[in-house]
Design a protein around this motif. Structure first.
Motif, PDB file in Angstrom:
ATOM      1  N   TRP A  71      23.971  18.928   2.401  1.00  0.00           N
ATOM      2  CA  TRP A  71      25.343  19.254   1.973  1.00  0.00           C
ATOM      3  C   TRP A  71      25.642  18.683   0.604  1.00  0.00           C
ATOM      4  N   GLN A  72      26.261  19.493  -0.234  1.00  0.00           N
ATOM      5  CA  GLN A  72      26.561  19.088  -1.606  1.00  0.00           C
ATOM      6  C   GLN A  72      27.968  18.505  -1.743  1.00  0.00           C
ATOM      7  N   PHE A  73      28.710  18.427  -0.630  1.00  0.00           N
ATOM      8  CA  PHE A  73      30.105  17.964  -0.714  1.00  0.00           C
ATOM      9  C   PHE A  73      30.425  16.892   0.321  1.00  0.00           C
ATOM     10  N   ALA A  74      29.415  16.449   1.096  1.00  0.00           N
ATOM     11  CA  ALA A  74      29.653  15.449   2.142  1.00  0.00           C
ATOM     12  C   ALA A  74      28.406  14.590   2.287  1.00  0.00           C
ATOM     13  N   ASP A  75      28.599  13.372   2.827  1.00  0.00           N
ATOM     14  CA  ASP A  75      27.461  12.465   3.047  1.00  0.00           C
ATOM     15  C   ASP A  75      26.830  12.734   4.400  1.00  0.00           C
ATOM     16  N   SER A  76      26.723  13.994   4.771  1.00  0.00           N
ATOM     17  CA  SER A  76      26.198  14.342   6.076  1.00  0.00           C
ATOM     18  C   SER A  76      24.967  15.228   5.929  1.00  0.00           C
ATOM     19  N   THR A  77      24.221  15.317   7.002  1.00  0.00           N
ATOM     20  CA  THR A  77      23.007  16.137   7.051  1.00  0.00           C
ATOM     21  C   THR A  77      23.060  16.955   8.329  1.00  0.00           C
ATOM     22  N   THR A  78      22.695  18.222   8.245  1.00  0.00           N
ATOM     23  CA  THR A  78      22.570  19.030   9.463  1.00  0.00           C
ATOM     24  C   THR A  78      21.147  19.558   9.575  1.00  0.00           C
ATOM     25  N   VAL A  79      20.577  19.453  10.789  1.00  0.00           N
ATOM     26  CA  VAL A  79      19.304  20.116  11.075  1.00  0.00           C
ATOM     27  C   VAL A  79      19.557  21.204  12.116  1.00  0.00           C
ATOM     28  N   PHE A  80      18.950  22.345  11.883  1.00  0.00           N
ATOM     29  CA  PHE A  80      19.004  23.469  12.815  1.00  0.00           C
ATOM     30  C   PHE A  80      17.602  23.713  13.349  1.00  0.00           C
ATOM     31  N   VAL A  81      17.480  24.051  14.635  1.00  0.00           N
ATOM     32  CA  VAL A  81      16.252  24.617  15.192  1.00  0.00           C
ATOM     33  C   VAL A  81      16.639  25.930  15.857  1.00  0.00           C
ATOM     34  N   GLY A  82      15.717  26.871  15.861  1.00  0.00           N
ATOM     35  CA  GLY A  82      16.080  28.143  16.468  1.00  0.00           C
ATOM     36  C   GLY A  82      14.899  29.055  16.675  1.00  0.00           C
ATOM     37  N   GLN A  83      15.241  30.245  17.156  1.00  0.00           N
ATOM     38  CA  GLN A  83      14.237  31.283  17.345  1.00  0.00           C
ATOM     39  C   GLN A  83      14.867  32.611  16.970  1.00  0.00           C
ATOM     40  N   CYS A  84      14.046  33.460  16.349  1.00  0.00           N
ATOM     41  CA  CYS A  84      14.481  34.802  15.966  1.00  0.00           C
ATOM     42  C   CYS A  84      14.083  35.793  17.063  1.00  0.00           C
ATOM     43  N   PHE A  85      15.050  36.538  17.562  1.00  0.00           N
ATOM     44  CA  PHE A  85      14.786  37.561  18.584  1.00  0.00           C
ATOM     45  C   PHE A  85      15.046  38.942  18.001  1.00  0.00           C
ATOM     46  N   THR A  93      18.434  38.621  15.837  1.00  0.00           N
ATOM     47  CA  THR A  93      19.411  37.570  16.124  1.00  0.00           C
ATOM     48  C   THR A  93      18.719  36.218  16.023  1.00  0.00           C
ATOM     49  N   LEU A  94      19.360  35.283  15.333  1.00  0.00           N
ATOM     50  CA  LEU A  94      18.848  33.911  15.275  1.00  0.00           C
ATOM     51  C   LEU A  94      19.667  33.060  16.244  1.00  0.00           C
ATOM     52  N   GLU A  95      19.022  32.609  17.292  1.00  0.00           N
ATOM     53  CA  GLU A  95      19.667  31.718  18.267  1.00  0.00           C
ATOM     54  C   GLU A  95      19.311  30.290  17.871  1.00  0.00           C
ATOM     55  N   THR A  96      20.318  29.490  17.507  1.00  0.00           N
ATOM     56  CA  THR A  96      20.034  28.152  16.983  1.00  0.00           C
ATOM     57  C   THR A  96      20.825  27.070  17.708  1.00  0.00           C
ATOM     58  N   ALA A  97      20.306  25.864  17.598  1.00  0.00           N
ATOM     59  CA  ALA A  97      21.026  24.650  17.971  1.00  0.00           C
ATOM     60  C   ALA A  97      21.010  23.730  16.759  1.00  0.00           C
ATOM     61  N   TRP A  98      22.067  22.917  16.595  1.00  0.00           N
ATOM     62  CA  TRP A  98      22.126  22.032  15.425  1.00  0.00           C
ATOM     63  C   TRP A  98      22.581  20.632  15.815  1.00  0.00           C
ATOM     64  N   LEU A  99      22.164  19.688  14.976  1.00  0.00           N
ATOM     65  CA  LEU A  99      22.652  18.319  15.019  1.00  0.00           C
ATOM     66  C   LEU A  99      23.246  18.003  13.656  1.00  0.00           C
ATOM     67  N   THR A 114      27.081  11.486  15.287  1.00  0.00           N
ATOM     68  CA  THR A 114      26.264  12.686  15.499  1.00  0.00           C
ATOM     69  C   THR A 114      26.995  13.697  16.376  1.00  0.00           C
ATOM     70  N   SER A 115      27.035  14.942  15.935  1.00  0.00           N
ATOM     71  CA  SER A 115      27.576  16.006  16.784  1.00  0.00           C
ATOM     72  C   SER A 115      26.515  17.084  16.975  1.00  0.00           C
ATOM     73  N   VAL A 116      26.684  17.871  18.021  1.00  0.00           N
ATOM     74  CA  VAL A 116      25.682  18.849  18.425  1.00  0.00           C
ATOM     75  C   VAL A 116      26.370  20.163  18.760  1.00  0.00           C
ATOM     76  N   GLY A 117      25.673  21.258  18.523  1.00  0.00           N
ATOM     77  CA  GLY A 117      26.249  22.551  18.882  1.00  0.00           C
ATOM     78  C   GLY A 117      25.230  23.662  18.789  1.00  0.00           C
ATOM     79  N   THR A 118      25.694  24.867  18.992  1.00  0.00           N
ATOM     80  CA  THR A 118      24.829  26.043  18.854  1.00  0.00           C
ATOM     81  C   THR A 118      25.496  27.040  17.922  1.00  0.00           C
ATOM     82  N   ASN A 119      24.691  27.843  17.256  1.00  0.00           N
ATOM     83  CA  ASN A 119      25.180  28.941  16.423  1.00  0.00           C
ATOM     84  C   ASN A 119      24.279  30.147  16.621  1.00  0.00           C
TER      85      ASN A 119
END
Ligand code: BTN
Length: 129
Positions: A71-85, A93-99, A114-119
């Motif tokens: 992120w260029q505007f916050a002191d945070s980092t997000t990692v995504f993992v996913g799979q393309c269907f 469709t990209l089914e992902t989870a993030w931290l 730390t927060s967690v979610g899906t996109n």
């Protein structure tokens, strides 16, 4: 069924847009992320991402992947993992989870860092963002 192609413009259910660039020889890729939402009130800036595809080439029909957004505007980092269907009609469709790890002032605040979610991302028609 044609294999899923990660390259291109994608949008998730929050309205965030990302552009993934062509794969490198080793299955790494880069791109940019324009989030529609943020944890802070700071002005949102388009931010770079770096990822890896598995398997690395175009052999995988429905490959898995991971990427990190710097992120260029916050002191945070997000990692995504996913799979393309790919469905029978060829829709991807990209089914992902993030931290999301936010920067906190001290170790006492780590519990809330730390927060967690899906996109879920779908492909946008190729035009300028
Ligand atoms: C921050 O506010 O610290 C940086 C932006 C975080 C945006 C998050 S990343 C996971 C989720 N999916 C999105 O498209 N945006 C949010």
């Amino acid at each position: 069924l044609r294999p899923c192609d990660l390259q291109g413009l994608w949008r998730n259910e929050l309205g965030s847009n990302m552009t993934l660039l062509a794969l490198d020889m080793d299955g790494t890729f880069s791109g940019s992320y324009h989030t529609a939402v943020a944890a802070t009130d700071k002005q949102i800036l388009v931010s770079p991402l770096q990822g890896v595809l598995q398997p690395p080439g175009t052999k995988g029909q429905q490959p898995t992947f991971g990427f990190t957004v710097q992120w260029q505007f916050a002191d945070s980092t997000t990692v995504f993992v996913g799979q393309c269907f790919v469905d029978r009609r060829g829709k991807e469709t990209l089914e992902t989870a993030w931290l999301l790890r936010e920067g906190v002032p001290s170790r006492r605040d780590v519990w809330k860092a730390t927060s967690v979610g899906t996109n879920v991302f779908t492909r946008l028609p190729n035009k300028m963002e």
